[in-house]
Design an enzyme around this catalytic site. Structure first.
Site, PDB file in Angstrom:
ATOM      1  N   HIS A 109     -45.754 -74.303  58.909  1.00  0.00           N
ATOM      2  CA  HIS A 109     -45.125 -74.544  60.411  1.00  0.00           C
ATOM      3  C   HIS A 109     -45.965 -73.657  61.478  1.00  0.00           C
ATOM      4  O   HIS A 109     -46.576 -74.020  62.367  1.00  0.00           O
ATOM      5  CB  HIS A 109     -43.809 -74.046  60.544  1.00  0.00           C
ATOM      6  CG  HIS A 109     -43.278 -74.289  61.916  1.00  0.00           C
ATOM      7  ND1 HIS A 109     -42.992 -75.538  62.404  1.00  0.00           N
ATOM      8  CD2 HIS A 109     -42.882 -73.319  62.834  1.00  0.00           C
ATOM      9  CE1 HIS A 109     -42.429 -75.352  64.056  1.00  0.00           C
ATOM     10  NE2 HIS A 109     -42.479 -73.963  63.938  1.00  0.00           N
ATOM     11  N   GLU A 117     -61.644 -92.315  47.231  1.00  0.00           N
ATOM     12  CA  GLU A 117     -61.452 -91.184  46.959  1.00  0.00           C
ATOM     13  C   GLU A 117     -61.314 -90.666  45.635  1.00  0.00           C
ATOM     14  O   GLU A 117     -60.839 -89.507  45.270  1.00  0.00           O
ATOM     15  CB  GLU A 117     -60.030 -90.769  47.673  1.00  0.00           C
ATOM     16  CG  GLU A 117     -58.924 -91.704  47.546  1.00  0.00           C
ATOM     17  CD  GLU A 117     -57.801 -91.654  48.637  1.00  0.00           C
ATOM     18  OE1 GLU A 117     -57.484 -90.414  48.894  1.00  0.00           O
ATOM     19  OE2 GLU A 117     -57.060 -92.378  48.667  1.00  0.00           O
ATOM     20  N   ASP A 124     -59.546 -85.589  48.696  1.00  0.00           N
ATOM     21  CA  ASP A 124     -59.419 -86.120  47.076  1.00  0.00           C
ATOM     22  C   ASP A 124     -60.624 -86.359  46.462  1.00  0.00           C
ATOM     23  O   ASP A 124     -60.567 -85.914  45.288  1.00  0.00           O
ATOM     24  CB  ASP A 124     -58.241 -87.283  47.094  1.00  0.00           C
ATOM     25  CG  ASP A 124     -56.739 -86.830  47.021  1.00  0.00           C
ATOM     26  OD1 ASP A 124     -56.494 -85.814  46.514  1.00  0.00           O
ATOM     27  OD2 ASP A 124     -56.068 -87.880  47.320  1.00  0.00           O
ATOM     28  N   CYS A 180     -62.576 -89.749  56.651  1.00  0.00           N
ATOM     29  CA  CYS A 180     -61.424 -89.232  57.232  1.00  0.00           C
ATOM     30  C   CYS A 180     -60.842 -88.071  56.882  1.00  0.00           C
ATOM     31  O   CYS A 180     -59.806 -87.326  57.013  1.00  0.00           O
ATOM     32  CB  CYS A 180     -60.435 -89.964  57.403  1.00  0.00           C
ATOM     33  SG  CYS A 180     -59.811 -90.811  55.820  1.00  0.00           S
TER      34      CYS A 180
END
Length: 585
Positions: A187, A429, A453, A500
């Protein structure tokens, strides 16, 4: 002067006075209770109070800072409302544990479950669960701590910042954040990036080395922290900070920088998002498209997955927010490392190499079917593309496309409007997909390379394992060759190929990626302006030369050195102040 090496999770340079936030130690009663109804009532009252308080937080966030802040609190509220959170506590109270003890044990088990997850995003949710536990204990034991009056420009230092901390504290007064625990998706890290606050995590000894009021320097790029700097160190940092401030002004959102190289080659710069609310923010940062909509981020609830209508509305809202620009939705990349499957006991010894992504979707086609209906329907409201994750073979891609055709046929039969021409792509990936890229390219409309990945599977290294994390690098020559091989296969087949993963926003590597033939990248929204600025100073011959140079390197060190040398040469040619982002390695 003390120097600490940590992990940068929100870029930037800052100096300020330390404000140390120390966690309360709870003295939880150990005795059994004879008043089970009374203890159960105390727990229910405490939980209801926290839920009501959090609802107010959500509404306040929507009014003051729409977008990610509200999204974070929404996800936090979903955890509070999830029946799984209270089930174990109620069971323990029913067996004569007092309410505080039941909270400590019951919610502690859920925290441990999240901490053991393979997925970094879900593992970082453990801090939200722990925060819920602490808030309940605050209510049950009394004497709740206040937020404190933080002086403006403070460097906030804590073991970990939880959701309630950032609500109680005036984050507008926080200039930087240093935590002992946490990860890139904790967070504190998310809030820091959203508010453009430099932050580092993993500063193991910081609480023993700093006191409130000490001078502190943070380098959010490298993760370096300096406590009580010498006058010489402070002067040197001040000069870097001045250069960085000038450079940042050139790259701020709203500055009109073309999305093309200096010699006119257009580069599509997209954003990675996890919710429809983030689409508008991405557009504000100048995104040409949404290159990756991580649809599994809608699945954080422990008990159930969202229905077709919920997903449809989310995809439709993202498409509408983008005003006709592309939104590429990745079908849910769930696995045994995610909360839903952990809760339902689908656990594995090595979830990264097991039951995840397209494998689950093809085994539970009802989940894929529901999501494909939602994606296709939303395509009537904008340019939505879909892509399948974790494709490792032609058979998997064909099987997924077969389900897609079945969904289209059913939508036609039901008379439901949808986009008949939805483009279908896949994530590249895993190494088997790279090796078969020439064949796979004939079966889909575009590739999107997921480097996070791909690095893991190519190097057989888990970046969260400190014993092997040094092997996990997007500068590894094998990873770069994998990227180039994928691009070549896409070019030969006449389909698009974007990237990405996190390396798409790495200013050191980006010129080489452009030189390899990548014409579209997708990164965090806040990185878009920096990427635009960097790309606008490139030309293709030099970028191709750099790509060839790094592809011929034998070691990761050689790749880094070649990229760093190029960055220094480029800064000299451009006659711009050298920024920390461009020579961060």
């Amino acid at each position: 002067m003390t120097e600490i090496s940590a992990i940068g999770v929100s870029s930037g340079l800052v100096t300020g006075k330390a404000y140390v936030l120390r966690r309360r130690n709870y003295d939880v009663p150990q005795g059994r209770t004879d008043d089970i109804p009374g203890e159960l009532g105390r727990f229910e009252e405490a939980l209801a109070s926290i839920i009501a308080e959090t609802r107010v937080m959500v509404e306040s966030a929507r009014g003051c800072s729409p977008g990610s802040a509200a999204d974070i609190l929404d996800a936090y509220l979903s955890l509070l409302l999830d029946p799984v959170v209270g089930e174990g506590v109620r069971d323990l109270i029913g067996r004569s544990h007092n309410a505080a003890q039941a909270v400590k044990i019951g919610i502690g088990k859920i925290t441990s479950m999240f901490e053991g997850m393979e997925d970094e995003y879900m593992r970082d949710r453990a801090f939200d669960i722990m925060d819920i536990q602490n808030r309940l204990l605050d209510r049950l034991l009394g004497d709740e701590p206040g937020g404190g009056d933080i002086p403006p420009g403070s460097i906030l230092i804590a073991e970990e910042l939880a959701t309630s901390d950032t609500v109680k504290l005036d984050m507008e007064r926080v200039a930087g954040i240093i935590t002992v625990c946490g990860g890139r998706n904790s967070h504190a890290s998310i809030v820091a990036r959203n508010m453009d606050i430099p932050a580092v995590v993993g500063a193991a000894d910081i609480l023993n080395l700093v006191s409130t009021g000490d001078d502190v320097i943070i380098d959010g790029f490298s993760g370096e922290v300096c406590v009580c700097p010498t006058p010489e160190a402070a002067k040197s940092f001040g000069e870097r900070l001045e250069r960085y401030t000038r450079e940042k002004e050139r790259q701020r959102p709203g500055v009109n920088i073309p999305h093309e190289t200096a010699d006119g080659v257009q580069i599509t710069i997209g954003a990675n998002i996890g919710s429809s609310e983030e689409a508008a923010r991405a557009l504000g940062y100048g995104a040409d498209e949404i290159g990756l909509f991580r649809s599994e981020f809608m699945h954080d609830n422990l008990s159930y997955l969202p229905d077709e209508e919920t997903q449809f509305r989310s995809f439709r809202d993202a498409a509408s927010a983008m005003g006709g620009k592309t939104v590429a939705v990745r079908t849910m990349d769930l696995g045994a490392d995610k909360a839903f499957f952990q809760t339902h006991r689908l656990r594995e010894e090595n979830p990264a190499l097991g039951y995840r992504g397209i494998r689950i979707q093809l085994d539970h086609t009802e989940l894929l079917y529901t999501q494909l209906r939602a994606i296709l329907r939303a395509g009537s409201f904008g340019d939505i593309r879909l892509m399948f994750p974790m494709i490792s073979s032609v058979e998997e891609l064909r099987a997924a496309k077969t389900v897609l055709e079945e969904v289209k046929a059913d939508l036609r039969d039901d008379g439901v409007p949808f986009d008949e021409k939805t483009l279908v792509g896949m994530m590249v990936e895993v190494p088997s997909a790279v090796i078969m890229a020439d064949r796979l390219a004939k079966e889909c409309d575009f590739f999107s390379i997921g480097t996070n990945d791909l690095i893991q599977y190519t190097t057989a290294a888990d970046r969260t394992n400190t014993k092997v994390s040094h092997l996990y690098s997007h500068y590894h020559p094998a990873v770069l060759r994998m990227i180039r091989q994928t691009v070549t296969a896409a070019e030969n087949a006449g389909i698009g190929c974007g990237i990405c993963g996190e390396c798409a926003g790495d200013p050191l590597l980006l010129p080489a990626l452009i030189g390899m033939g990548i014409t579209s990248i997708s990164t965090a929204p806040r990185m878009i302006s920096q990427c635009c600025y960097l790309i606008s100073g490139l030309n293709m011959p030099q970028s191709r030369e750099l790509a060839n140079r790094v592809l011929s390197c034998a070691t990761t060190r050689e790749v880094k050195q070649s990229l760093t040398d190029f960055a220094k040469e480029r800064n000299t040619r451009r006659k711009a102040p050298q920024s920390p982002e461009e020579v961060k390695m």
